[in-house]
Design a protein around this motif. Structure first.
Motif, PDB file in Angstrom:
ATOM      1  N   UNK A  18       0.852  -1.233   0.076  1.00 50.97           N
ATOM      2  CA  UNK A  18      -0.027   0.043  -0.050  1.00 50.97           C
ATOM      3  C   UNK A  18       1.004   1.213  -0.174  1.00 50.97           C
ATOM      4  N   UNK A  19       2.006   1.179   0.422  1.00 45.86           N
ATOM      5  CA  UNK A  19       3.063   2.315   0.555  1.00 45.86           C
ATOM      6  C   UNK A  19       3.371   2.803  -1.068  1.00 45.86           C
ATOM      7  N   UNK A  20       3.682   1.684  -1.744  1.00 49.72           N
ATOM      8  CA  UNK A  20       3.826   1.990  -3.141  1.00 49.72           C
ATOM      9  C   UNK A  20       2.537   2.593  -3.894  1.00 49.72           C
ATOM     10  N   UNK A  21       1.644   2.084  -3.686  1.00 51.98           N
ATOM     11  CA  UNK A  21       0.308   2.520  -4.178  1.00 51.98           C
ATOM     12  C   UNK A  21       0.051   3.756  -3.653  1.00 51.98           C
ATOM     13  N   UNK A  22       0.110   4.328  -2.626  1.00 52.94           N
ATOM     14  CA  UNK A  22       0.074   5.734  -1.954  1.00 52.94           C
ATOM     15  C   UNK A  22       0.915   6.677  -2.726  1.00 52.94           C
ATOM     16  N   UNK A  23       2.103   6.046  -2.942  1.00 52.54           N
ATOM     17  CA  UNK A  23       3.106   7.079  -3.630  1.00 52.54           C
ATOM     18  C   UNK A  23       2.287   7.402  -5.081  1.00 52.54           C
ATOM     19  N   UNK A  24       1.688   6.101  -5.685  1.00 55.01           N
ATOM     20  CA  UNK A  24       1.156   6.460  -7.144  1.00 55.01           C
ATOM     21  C   UNK A  24      -0.061   7.354  -6.940  1.00 55.01           C
ATOM     22  N   UNK A  25      -0.956   7.180  -5.946  1.00 51.68           N
ATOM     23  CA  UNK A  25      -1.732   8.018  -5.641  1.00 51.68           C
ATOM     24  C   UNK A  25      -1.613   9.470  -5.547  1.00 51.68           C
ATOM     25  N   UNK A  26      -0.517   9.714  -4.638  1.00 58.42           N
ATOM     26  CA  UNK A  26      -0.001  11.038  -4.712  1.00 58.42           C
ATOM     27  C   UNK A  26       0.348  11.724  -6.046  1.00 58.42           C
ATOM     28  N   UNK A  27       0.993  11.020  -6.855  1.00 57.97           N
ATOM     29  CA  UNK A  27       1.475  11.264  -8.183  1.00 57.97           C
ATOM     30  C   UNK A  27       0.226  11.649  -9.112  1.00 57.97           C
ATOM     31  N   UNK A  28      -0.866  10.972  -9.031  1.00 60.91           N
ATOM     32  CA  UNK A  28      -1.996  11.227  -9.765  1.00 60.91           C
ATOM     33  C   UNK A  28      -2.750  12.237  -9.318  1.00 60.91           C
TER      34      UNK A  28
END
Length: 193
Positions: A5-15
């Motif tokens: 989820x940490x990596x997914x959160x990074x992608x979420x912030x990018x988007x």
């Protein structure tokens, strides 16, 4: 507890930083959804050409973009010099190729046509193990001959202006005709006739 989820959160912030809607961006937290941000600013040297090709990717009233979204199963958002894509990995790969080719002057319609043909071929059970090359359109760059502009021969630069053309009086002074009297001028004219 899921550490991924940490990596997914990074992608979420990018988007979210790229102005993707919150409801759409939250879908990145699902396991089968990935995101890709394609930087297309450096793919085109000329600014006007870049804008033209970006508009080509969008299509009239966003129709081309909608077709890409439907065929690849991805959410695509074009903004500035980047294209944000969310969806399954297979779709991301297809969209990346399509976007990069669009900025290399291949029209997205060719890719859309190929994707539509592939979708139809996937349904056919008999063609599952065969090569689909014969069905797919081959788009080669046609070398269109453009009219070459005739370049004028470069003249050698001289700092001096061109010589003046002689006046009528100057020509008469050189030949001595200027100093003749009226009667002599009349006689000379009659002789020339």
């Amino acid at each position: 507890w899921d550490p991924f989820v940490i990596l997914k959160a990074r992608d979420l912030i990018k988007l979210l930083a790229r102005s993707v809607h919150l409801q759409q961006a939250l879908k990145i937290l699902n396991d089968d959804v990935a995101c890709d941000i394609i930087k297309c600013g450096g793919l085109c040297s000329n600014k006007e050409r870049f804008i033209k090709r970006r508009d080509r990717l969008l299509g009239p009233n966003g129709s081309t973009l909608k077709a890409i979204e439907l065929l690849t199963g991805c959410y695509v958002m074009v903004q500035g010099n980047t294209v944000s894509v969310m969806g399954p990995h297979k779709g991301l790969k297809q969209v990346r190729k399509l976007v990069e080719d669009c900025f290399r002057n291949y029209h997205p319609v060719y890719h859309i046509k190929a994707l539509m043909i592939k979708r139809e071929l996937e349904k056919d059970e008999t063609l599952k193990n065969e090569s689909w090359e014969r069905f797919l359109p081959k788009f080669k760059k046609k070398n269109v001959q453009r009219q070459k502009r005739n370049k004028k021969a470069a003249k050698e630069y001289t700092p001096f202006p061109p010589a003046q053309t002689p006046r009528k009086i100057d020509e008469q002074l050189e030949s001595g005709e200027y100093f003749l009297s009226q009667e002599e001028k009349q006689a000379k004219k009659l002789q020339l006739r």
